[in-house]
Design a protein around this motif. Structure first.
Motif, PDB file in Angstrom:
ATOM      1  N   THR A 139       0.829  -1.182   0.000  1.00 53.92           N
ATOM      2  CA  THR A 139       0.000   0.000   0.000  1.00 53.92           C
ATOM      3  C   THR A 139       0.876   1.249   0.000  1.00 53.92           C
ATOM      4  O   THR A 139       2.034   1.208   0.438  1.00 53.92           O
ATOM      5  N   ILE A 140       0.295   2.329  -0.484  1.00 52.10           N
ATOM      6  CA  ILE A 140       0.960   3.619  -0.440  1.00 52.10           C
ATOM      7  C   ILE A 140      -0.098   4.665  -0.105  1.00 52.10           C
ATOM      8  O   ILE A 140      -1.157   4.714  -0.730  1.00 52.10           O
ATOM      9  N   THR A 141       0.181   5.460   0.914  1.00 51.11           N
ATOM     10  CA  THR A 141      -0.787   6.457   1.337  1.00 51.11           C
ATOM     11  C   THR A 141      -0.747   7.673   0.413  1.00 51.11           C
ATOM     12  O   THR A 141       0.158   7.811  -0.428  1.00 51.11           O
ATOM     13  N   SER A 142      -1.691   8.566   0.621  1.00 49.44           N
ATOM     14  CA  SER A 142      -1.704   9.803  -0.164  1.00 49.44           C
ATOM     15  C   SER A 142      -0.454  10.635   0.110  1.00 49.44           C
ATOM     16  O   SER A 142      -0.021  11.407  -0.755  1.00 49.44           O
ATOM     17  N   ALA A 143       0.129  10.429   1.277  1.00 49.89           N
ATOM     18  CA  ALA A 143       1.351  11.161   1.638  1.00 49.89           C
ATOM     19  C   ALA A 143       2.616  10.460   1.160  1.00 49.89           C
ATOM     20  O   ALA A 143       3.712  11.000   1.306  1.00 49.89           O
ATOM     21  N   GLY A 144       2.457   9.250   0.629  1.00 46.95           N
ATOM     22  CA  GLY A 144       3.608   8.537   0.096  1.00 46.95           C
ATOM     23  C   GLY A 144       4.222   7.490   0.997  1.00 46.95           C
ATOM     24  O   GLY A 144       5.226   6.868   0.630  1.00 46.95           O
ATOM     25  N   SER A 145       3.635   7.248   2.156  1.00 48.44           N
ATOM     26  CA  SER A 145       4.141   6.189   3.036  1.00 48.44           C
ATOM     27  C   SER A 145       3.757   4.828   2.479  1.00 48.44           C
ATOM     28  O   SER A 145       2.641   4.637   1.996  1.00 48.44           O
ATOM     29  N   THR A 146       4.682   3.892   2.564  1.00 46.63           N
ATOM     30  CA  THR A 146       4.464   2.571   1.974  1.00 46.63           C
ATOM     31  C   THR A 146       4.456   1.467   3.032  1.00 46.63           C
ATOM     32  O   THR A 146       5.032   1.611   4.115  1.00 46.63           O
ATOM     33  N   ASN A 147       3.808   0.368   2.666  1.00 45.24           N
ATOM     34  CA  ASN A 147       3.742  -0.798   3.535  1.00 45.24           C
ATOM     35  C   ASN A 147       3.724  -2.032   2.637  1.00 45.24           C
ATOM     36  O   ASN A 147       3.108  -2.008   1.560  1.00 45.24           O
ATOM     37  N   TYR A 148       4.421  -3.100   3.080  1.00 44.46           N
ATOM     38  CA  TYR A 148       4.523  -4.303   2.255  1.00 44.46           C
ATOM     39  C   TYR A 148       4.220  -5.550   3.067  1.00 44.46           C
ATOM     40  O   TYR A 148       4.529  -5.629   4.253  1.00 44.46           O
ATOM     41  N   ALA A 149       3.682  -6.537   2.384  1.00 47.05           N
ATOM     42  CA  ALA A 149       3.575  -7.862   2.979  1.00 47.05           C
ATOM     43  C   ALA A 149       4.987  -8.421   3.156  1.00 47.05           C
ATOM     44  O   ALA A 149       5.878  -8.159   2.344  1.00 47.05           O
TER      45      ALA A 149
ATOM     46  N   VAL B  20       6.878 -10.080   0.217  1.00 44.75           N
ATOM     47  CA  VAL B  20       7.366  -9.343  -0.953  1.00 44.75           C
ATOM     48  C   VAL B  20       8.387  -8.268  -0.598  1.00 44.75           C
ATOM     49  O   VAL B  20       8.934  -7.619  -1.495  1.00 44.75           O
ATOM     50  N   LYS B  21       8.637  -8.069   0.698  1.00 48.80           N
ATOM     51  CA  LYS B  21       9.597  -7.038   1.111  1.00 48.80           C
ATOM     52  C   LYS B  21      10.957  -7.289   0.473  1.00 48.80           C
ATOM     53  O   LYS B  21      11.452  -8.413   0.453  1.00 48.80           O
ATOM     54  N   GLY B  22      11.532  -6.212  -0.058  1.00 51.19           N
ATOM     55  CA  GLY B  22      12.838  -6.321  -0.692  1.00 51.19           C
ATOM     56  C   GLY B  22      12.781  -6.728  -2.145  1.00 51.19           C
ATOM     57  O   GLY B  22      13.794  -6.670  -2.845  1.00 51.19           O
ATOM     58  N   ARG B  23      11.610  -7.161  -2.601  1.00 45.19           N
ATOM     59  CA  ARG B  23      11.474  -7.586  -4.011  1.00 45.19           C
ATOM     60  C   ARG B  23      10.512  -6.688  -4.789  1.00 45.19           C
ATOM     61  O   ARG B  23      10.711  -6.454  -5.978  1.00 45.19           O
ATOM     62  N   PHE B  24       9.463  -6.212  -4.111  1.00 49.81           N
ATOM     63  CA  PHE B  24       8.447  -5.394  -4.780  1.00 49.81           C
ATOM     64  C   PHE B  24       8.549  -3.949  -4.286  1.00 49.81           C
ATOM     65  O   PHE B  24       8.890  -3.695  -3.125  1.00 49.81           O
ATOM     66  N   THR B  25       8.211  -3.020  -5.177  1.00 45.10           N
ATOM     67  CA  THR B  25       8.184  -1.605  -4.826  1.00 45.10           C
ATOM     68  C   THR B  25       6.915  -0.972  -5.362  1.00 45.10           C
ATOM     69  O   THR B  25       6.625  -1.069  -6.563  1.00 45.10           O
TER      70      THR B  25
ATOM     71  N   ASP C  30       4.324 -16.165  -6.415  1.00 44.35           N
ATOM     72  CA  ASP C  30       3.754 -14.850  -6.691  1.00 44.35           C
ATOM     73  C   ASP C  30       2.636 -14.927  -7.732  1.00 44.35           C
ATOM     74  O   ASP C  30       1.978 -13.914  -8.006  1.00 44.35           O
ATOM     75  N   THR C  31       2.438 -16.081  -8.315  1.00 41.82           N
ATOM     76  CA  THR C  31       1.384 -16.261  -9.312  1.00 41.82           C
ATOM     77  C   THR C  31       0.022 -15.981  -8.698  1.00 41.82           C
ATOM     78  O   THR C  31      -0.350 -16.579  -7.679  1.00 41.82           O
TER      79      THR C  31
END
Length: 119
Positions: A50-60, A63-68, A89-90
């Protein structure tokens, strides 16, 4: 009307990369928190990033370290860069937009795009 249109899915070999895009229309994109979710066959839909309107991100964790995740408010588009893809990831990847409180707020889903990781 509101539309979230995903693109960029496809078939890729393990270790490969894909970039998903989600183009939004009918909403004030910059105020919405955006997210990517996925659903594999026989499994529940799960949060990817997820990415907030302010640009803060959160990852499962998976996927951390692989997805942006990133967003371009000028283009009303959110992206998911996926690197080092694995067969697990399929899934069908869905774009999600949310604004406001749980009651009275707004949320919308895209139609999904298939990502298949296979050799």
């Amino acid at each position: 009307q509101v539309q979230l249109v995903e693109s960029g899915g496809g078939l890729v070999q393990p270790g490969g990369s894909l970039r998903l895009s989600c183009a939004a229309s009918g909403i004030t994109f910059s105020v919405y928190d955006m997210g990517w979710y996925r659903q594999a066959p026989g499994k529940q839909r799960e949060l990817v990033a997820t990415i907030t309107s302010a640009g803060s991100t959160n990852y499962a964790d998976s996927v951390k370290g692989r997805f942006t995740i990133s967003r371009d408010n000028a283009k009303n588009t959110v992206y998911l860069q996926m690197n080092s893809l694995k067969p697990e990831d399929t899934a069908v990847y869905y774009c999600h937009a949310v604004w406001g409180p749980p009651i009275g707020g707004r949320d919308y889903w895209g139609q999904g795009t298939q990502v298949t990781v296979s050799s």
